[in-house]
Design an enzyme around this catalytic site. Structure first.
Site: not given
Length: 116
Positions: A83-85, A89
């Site tokens: 999710t973050c990648s 970000l």
């Protein structure tokens, strides 16, 4: 990736915070223009090596990162998670040059799950 990554281990920080080890000023949110508290970040830094894991631990202080600079700091709940990648970000990476046009010297991404 143009964004600089720093990771702190929440497993180390949380017990310290719960024991009253953090100054109260460190737990108060910062506002634009505030001075960043003096802390040391345990950072994984790439080194020249033929080793399959060419990284070493390096202590970098908040002064090293922030003193005399205009910075943007954002945080992710988990470094290198899907999710973050995929969601959190990319916007910062895509807008890196646009953000720098506003006189920003550095853009830092902070994650607290681990250094990997």
């Amino acid at each position: 990736m143009k964004t600089i990554f720093t990771a702190l281990s929440s497993a180390l920080l949380l017990p310290f915070a719960l024991s009253g080890g953090l100054e109260s000023s460190w737990t108060t949110p910062l506002k634009e223009g505030d001075t960043v508290p003096s802390v040391t970040f345990k950072t994984r830094a790439r080194i020249e090596s033929e080793d399959e894991n060419p990284f070493d631990w390096k202590d970098i202080t908040s002064e090293d990162y922030f003193k005399g600079k205009r910075t943007v700091v954002f945080a992710l709940p988990g470094a290198f998670t899907p999710t973050c990648s995929a969601s959190h970000l990319p916007g910062y990476d895509a807008l890196y040059e646009d953000i720098k046009k506003y006189g920003i010297d550095e853009i830092y991404c902070l994650s607290v799950n681990d250094a990997f």
